[in-house]
Enzyme design. Structure first.
Site, PDB file in Angstrom:
ATOM      1  N   ASP A 165       0.747  -1.197  -0.020  1.00  0.00           N
ATOM      2  CA  ASP A 165      -0.167   0.001   0.263  1.00  0.00           C
ATOM      3  C   ASP A 165       0.905   1.360   0.040  1.00  0.00           C
ATOM      4  OD1 ASP A 165      -2.876   0.882   0.411  1.00  0.00           O
ATOM      5  OD2 ASP A 165      -2.020   2.033   1.990  1.00  0.00           O
TER       6      ASP A 165
ATOM      7  N   GLU B 254       1.504  -0.440  -5.037  1.00  0.00           N
ATOM      8  CA  GLU B 254       0.279   0.428  -5.455  1.00  0.00           C
ATOM      9  C   GLU B 254       0.871   1.935  -5.515  1.00  0.00           C
ATOM     10  OE1 GLU B 254      -3.670   2.077  -3.494  1.00  0.00           O
ATOM     11  OE2 GLU B 254      -1.675   2.033  -2.505  1.00  0.00           O
TER      12      GLU B 254
END
Length: 694
Positions: free
Chosen positions: A416, A445
């Site tokens: 993330d 990401e």
């Protein structure tokens, strides 16, 4: 020198340009300057971001390129010398791209994981130089006798080489005698000069002079899943969740979520990605649609990690136990799915880290801890980690967490927001983990600017999200896909997610069902890795006002979906996704990144590209060509002419060939100019397989 003794079947590479392995030192030119005798420059694959290795995946066809030239008009040759991780040595001939920039290239499919070594070697090609001059001069009647004797001397030299097969030596000796024979006229001598059999001998074993050896370089080859896969994302808590009589919701568990695994596998996906599965903080917990007030039954965002129940190494009690998670991983593996787990390095205000290690966070002047922001978004339920406070302690803790989940059977981590953490940290973490377990894959990401995205990929991330979701027009996609395939391909592996819990683009919001088919078809065929977030197959397209997020976002609440009912009533995209994944599995050209070529149409909404894999590079020994023609306007019916450079797959312009639509089964005879009609409301895309001639 290491000499290859493997059979062709067991070689760790596939190539159409392989040569007998020969040591170049006998022909090497002396070097007393920075410039080399036959200069070599701009070797590729290479990484422009720092001192990192370029990379490929097991089975990937890698273009090896270099710039090479010499003074004057004499011809040169260029070789690639490859050393596999297990020590196999091979030699491959590069071809001139004739692009005006002195670029040379060959392609090799690499079939062994680990660090490959390679170097380029250039040399004066004495036969090619003579062949060029002799074909011109003898035909013009200029210096014919001289050209014939020079050729005979070259053939004498080749005949004397011990490594040449006896049959070649006999043929070359006879050719030399004919060139010297006064009874053989110049027309017959010219036939010898232009004889393709003789040229083939010298291509396999060139007559070298002034040989130049380039620098030794390295290339990292990782497992196939590092570059190829169809991903599916779902929230385990929603799978099997039940609304009770009192209106509250009982969370789904790993056991109930396991019941969804066969359906995901039947759609043909390879990887199941789970958002964080850890305890969720109660302090500042978010309510529905990211509101600041959570009700007693609101589950909160999985990315607000940590509570009194534990942190990053703990399973949320509502989902089950660690043993339940391990059983879920085993069930997924039995269904043919790998589990990818979210790695979000942040903490809820009540995460155990906040008490045990307050120095890992940023303290504001008023004594409070700074929470996460992505203006204008605010995440009051999340504290970002400050990696400059106690970096050694943070590194040790994150490594412990990653090792913990690897021990539970996880080999893929979706990271993330990695661009909000130091690049040095990721280089260290990924390098440390993959040195212990080379099969571990990290997906970034990285919805960020090109420089940090590309730097993260260079530093070790095996895959990366991209801006694909926001590239929707024909012109945008042509530029975007070409760059992925040919500009950043040595270090960035794109994963083309069509949607995420945070991303519901205007194209999907207002494009209707056609938009969902269009985006899935492009993602599944343009890159070897792509992804879908659950609900895409149900055409979920209602956004929270003023945003690109789904309304009633699953990040903050449970979702109840009737998968079977949608399929029964024909309201599911699942059969189309299954067909796309079937096509991907059946066509090795679609499991490559660097082989995409953009073609043309007369309509500004009709995108055309092709992917081709030569027979010599294909795992089944057969060539594979897929042409994709897409109506990128989901609101229209388009009729136009499509123009193809058929030389990309070995068909001469103007020659007919048969194509089969892999979606509908229709067949047509095509050539380099073809009429198409694509109705966005029925079939907005052709995925065409070029049939080999009978």
């Amino acid at each position: 020198m290491v000499t290859t003794t493997r059979s062709a079947r067991s070689r760790p590479w596939r190539s159409a340009s392989a040569l007998p392995v020969r040591d170049i030192r006998a022909w090497q030119a002396e070097r007393d300057t920075a410039a080399r005798r036959v200069p070599l420059a701009q070797p590729s694959p290479a990484v422009p971001w720092g001192d990192y290795r370029p990379k490929a995946f097991d089975g990937e066809v890698v273009p090896f390129r270099v710039t090479a030239f010499r003074e004057g008009h004499d011809r040169i040759g260029v070789h690639l010398r490859l050393f596999s991780p297990s020590g196999d040595e091979s030699l491959h001939r590069l071809r001139s791209l004739d692009d005006g920039f002195d670029r040379w290239q060959t392609e090799v499919a690499l079939l062994e994981q680990g660090i490959w070594r390679f170097r380029f070697e250039s040399f004066g090609d004495d036969f090619a130089t003579w062949e060029h001059a002799a074909s011109l001069k003898i035909a013009a009647g200029v210096d014919a006798a001289l050209m014939r004797e020079l050729g005979a001397l070259l053939f004498d030299r080749a005949t004397a080489e011990k490594g040449r097969p006896v049959a070649e030596r006999r043929t070359l000796a006879a050719a030399a005698a004919s060139l010297r024979d006064s009874a053989v006229d110049d027309a017959a001598a010219l036939v010898i000069v232009e004889d393709p059999t003789l040229a083939g001998y010298f291509r396999q074993r060139p007559l070298m002079s002034l040989a130049t050896v380039g620098d030794d370089l390295e290339l990292l080859v990782e497992r196939e899943r590092a570059g190829v896969g169809a991903w599916y994302e779902f929230f385990p808590r929603s799978e099997g969740a039940r609304r009770l009589k009192d209106g509250t919701v009982k969370s789904g568990t790993f056991r109930t979520a396991a019941k969804r695994l066969p359906a995901v596998a039947e759609m043909g996906f390879d990887v199941l990605y789970l958002p964080p599965i850890h305890p969720i903080g109660t302090v500042n917990r978010k309510g529905p649609n990211n509101t600041l007030e959570a009700g007693p039954g609101d589950p909160g965002s999985p990315w607000a990690i940590g509570s009194a129940a534990g942190g990053h190494d703990t399973v949320h009690p509502d989902l089950g136990t660690l043993a339940d998670f391990r059983a879920f991983v085993r069930s997924a593996r039995a269904a043919g799915l790998e589990i990818a787990l979210d790695l979000a390095l942040q903490a809820a205000p009540d995460h155990p880290w906040v008490t045990a290690h307050p120095e890992w966070f940023t303290t504001l002047p008023d004594g409070s801890i700074a929470y996460a922001e992505n203006p204008p978004k605010k995440y009051q339920d999340i504290y970002p980690v400050n990696f400059d406070n106690d970096p050694a302690g943070i590194r040790a803790e994150v490594l412990r967490i990653v090792r913990h989940w690897i021990a539970q059977g996880v080999r893929i981590f979706r990271v993330d927001n990695p661009h909000t953490k130091p690049l040095q940290f990721w280089e260290w973490l990924i390098g440390t983990v993959t040195a212990e377990d080379p099969d571990v894959v990290f997906l970034a990401e990285a919805f960020t600017r090109p420089a940090p995205l590309q730097s993260l990929a260079s530093a070790g991330f095996q895959q990366s999200y991209t801006y694909f979701a926001w590239r929707n027009t024909k012109a945008e996609l042509e530029e975007f896909l070409s760059a992925l395939a040919h500009e950043t391909d040595d270090f960035v592996r794109p994963n083309l997610f069509v949607n995420t819990p945070d991303i519901l683009t205007e194209y999907l919001q207002f494009g209707g069902r056609a938009a969902y088919r269009i985006r899935a078809a492009i993602a599944a065929t343009a890159a070897p890795s792509y992804g879908v977030y659950a609900g895409y197959e149900l055409y979920e397209n209602v956004a929270r006002p003023g945003s690109e997020e789904n309304i009633d976002n699953e990040k903050y609440e449970y979702k109840f979906r009737d998968w079977a009912g949608a399929e029964e009533h024909g309201d599911s995209l699942a059969p189309f996704l299954a067909r796309l994944n079937d096509i991907r599995r059946a066509h090795p050209a679609l499991r490559q990144l660097r082989n995409l070529s953009v073609h043309w149409s007369d309509d500004d909404a009709i995108l055309v590209y092709a992917k081709h894999l030569d027979a010599a590079l294909s795992p089944d020994g057969r060539s594979d060509t897929v042409i994709v023609v897409v109506n990128t306007d989901p609101h229209s019916v388009r009729q136009t002419m499509v123009h193809l450079d058929t030389r990309a797959w070995g068909v001469e312009p103007g020659s007919p060939f048969e194509v089969e639509d892999l979606v509908t089964g229709a067949r047509w005879t095509w050539s380099d100019h073809n009429y198409v009609m694509l109705d966005a409301f029925t079939e907005p895309v052709h995925i065409l397989h070029v049939k080999e001639p009978r």
